[in-house]
Scaffold this active site. Sequence first.
Site, short mmCIF file in Angstrom:
data_model
loop_
_atom_site.label_atom_id
_atom_site.label_comp_id
_atom_site.label_asym_id
_atom_site.label_seq_id
_atom_site.Cartn_x
_atom_site.Cartn_y
_atom_site.Cartn_z
N ASN A 21 22.95 119.42 19.75
CA ASN A 21 21.57 118.99 20.03
C ASN A 21 21.15 117.78 19.19
OD1 ASN A 21 21.47 120.60 17.70
ND2 ASN A 21 19.43 121.37 18.15
N HIS A 44 23.66 133.55 16.07
CA HIS A 44 22.60 134.19 15.26
C HIS A 44 21.95 135.42 15.89
CE1 HIS A 44 20.71 131.28 17.85
NE2 HIS A 44 20.69 130.29 16.98
N HIS A 95 23.84 122.19 12.08
CA HIS A 95 23.22 121.05 12.79
C HIS A 95 23.28 119.83 11.88
CE1 HIS A 95 21.48 123.50 16.07
NE2 HIS A 95 21.45 124.44 15.14
N LEU A 96 24.05 118.85 12.30
CA LEU A 96 23.97 117.54 11.67
C LEU A 96 23.00 116.76 12.56
CD1 LEU A 96 27.78 117.06 10.99
CD2 LEU A 96 26.03 117.85 9.38
N ARG A 97 22.34 115.78 12.03
CA ARG A 97 21.34 115.10 12.87
C ARG A 97 21.78 113.70 13.29
NH1 ARG A 97 19.03 119.67 14.46
NH2 ARG A 97 17.48 120.51 13.02
N HIS A 116 22.92 130.82 22.70
CA HIS A 116 21.66 131.09 21.99
C HIS A 116 20.89 132.07 22.87
CE1 HIS A 116 18.08 129.48 19.54
NE2 HIS A 116 17.62 130.48 20.27
N HIS A 164 15.19 119.47 8.76
CA HIS A 164 13.99 118.82 9.32
C HIS A 164 13.29 118.07 8.20
CE1 HIS A 164 14.15 120.55 13.33
NE2 HIS A 164 14.43 121.73 12.80
N ASP A 195 23.55 128.26 10.07
CA ASP A 195 22.61 127.64 11.03
C ASP A 195 21.78 126.58 10.31
OD1 ASP A 195 21.16 126.91 13.24
OD2 ASP A 195 20.07 128.78 13.45
N HIS A 217 28.38 127.14 12.43
CA HIS A 217 27.08 126.85 13.06
C HIS A 217 26.22 125.96 12.15
CE1 HIS A 217 23.55 128.55 15.63
NE2 HIS A 217 23.34 127.29 15.27
O1 DOR Z 1 15.75 127.28 14.12
C1 DOR Z 1 16.51 126.61 14.83
N1 DOR Z 1 16.69 125.29 14.62
N2 DOR Z 1 17.15 127.21 15.83
C2 DOR Z 1 17.87 126.51 16.72
O2 DOR Z 1 18.44 127.11 17.58
C3 DOR Z 1 17.94 125.04 16.65
C4 DOR Z 1 17.74 124.58 15.28
C5 DOR Z 1 17.54 123.09 15.16
O3 DOR Z 1 18.28 122.33 15.75
O4 DOR Z 1 16.62 122.68 14.41
#
Ligand code: DOR
Length: 436
Positions: free
Chosen positions: A106, A243, A74-76, A190, A321, A317, A72
């Site tokens: 996402n 999660h 997240h790459l941006r 989720h 940001h 996770d 789990h």
């Molecule tokens: O805290 C989170 N950030 N929960 C998520 O489900 C998405 C993730 C994100 O992509 O920043």
Amino acid sequence: MASKKYDLVITGGRVIDPALGFGRDADVFIKNGAVSRIGAAGKSAGLLRSFDDDQIVDAAGKLVVPGLIDMHVHLREPGREDEETVISGCRAAAAGGFTSICCMPNTSPVMDNQETVKFVQDRAQNADARVYVVGAATKLIEGKELSEIGDLVKVGAVAITDDGHYIQNPELMRRALEYARMFDIPVMQHAEDQYLCNGVIMNESYQSARLGMVGAPSVAEEIAVLRDIALCRVANSRLHILHVTTKGAVDAIRQAKREGVNVTCEATPHHLVLTDDEIGKEFNTSLRVNPPLRSVRDREAVIEGLVDGTIDCIVSDHAPHSMEEKDCEFDQAPPGMIGLETTLGLVKTFIIDKGYLSWADVIRKMTINPARILNLPGGTLQEGSTADITIIDPDKKWTVKARDFRSLSKNSPFIGWKLSGRAYKTLLGGKVVFER
Ligand code: DOR
């Protein structure tokens, strides 16, 4: 004289491979990028003399385990390459001891089509970790229309999810589960009912009342999980709850597993370590996550689920940001914290050192369990398997520092924390991709 029989040997370490039920001092021999043999410690002394110095990795005092898998992340990329690229995310993964990561859809554009999946796979070609893509369950993650799931699977998507959003429509979720079954992949959900979580900032509790913030009730997770377990049962499919954070959800999953429903789940270090009591102290925006940090009772229930096997996996996770976006009032900040580089240390310090789990238990939840759930290669050092290997310095004391992060983002609430246990070297296909 360079050894001809093997390319590399990792010697002197304690090898732990839960999939093999293996846990003792041993030497791991590597040839052509694969594990060739695991030899009993001490028995290889003669053989080791035939190795050049650069063919020997000294792992004395270290743990040698299958490359960790984080299912789990997240790459941006594509979309927010200022926050994380595939390459930078994989560098962070390798530094955290992960050799395989699964990235969530996402992105912008969303990974709901073959082109975007292939784009990310292409970017990962020469990265420091293997990247597996989780495709979007619905187009644009809007929860209205299913993606072309067969197309996504055809190009290598290992699961589907609308992570960040609950698939609110039960009819759509039922069909997602039915399609997933046809392709033998899980739906990763989720689980937060969107009606109960409209405009929420943190957990609904005494703390949210005190701070005057709209709270997400824990029942929003519990009923989402209960509904999906019921749908999974009728679809006879595979459901993975992302999660898990509440006692109600842990109890529901425990019961469903007893009844034979094919449900699995995961927990993050932040939900294992932190509670909503932290938020009012400094309003650190890195503490804003979805699902939110919960109560002490919920946190204890998640640990209990981890210990009794209800919770199958530990995941970061990792949600990068930018500083600009997080440097604001708590309720304005986007949810998410990075985690690839702190997960191992947090788990060692707060789960192993507190006596909840052994190293073998933790390694199982970070290797073979995610591999089995997603049908990924790896997760074991079985002879012949690809030599993705993590060498851990189990008691290394270190302090989390923002400047040390390989991730392009720094949104971690753990900066300044003193932890114990850290990745020492990470090998991908028999090549060292990270060393401290
Ligand atoms: O805290 C989170 N950030 N929960 C998520 O489900 C998405 C993730 C994100 O992509 O920043």
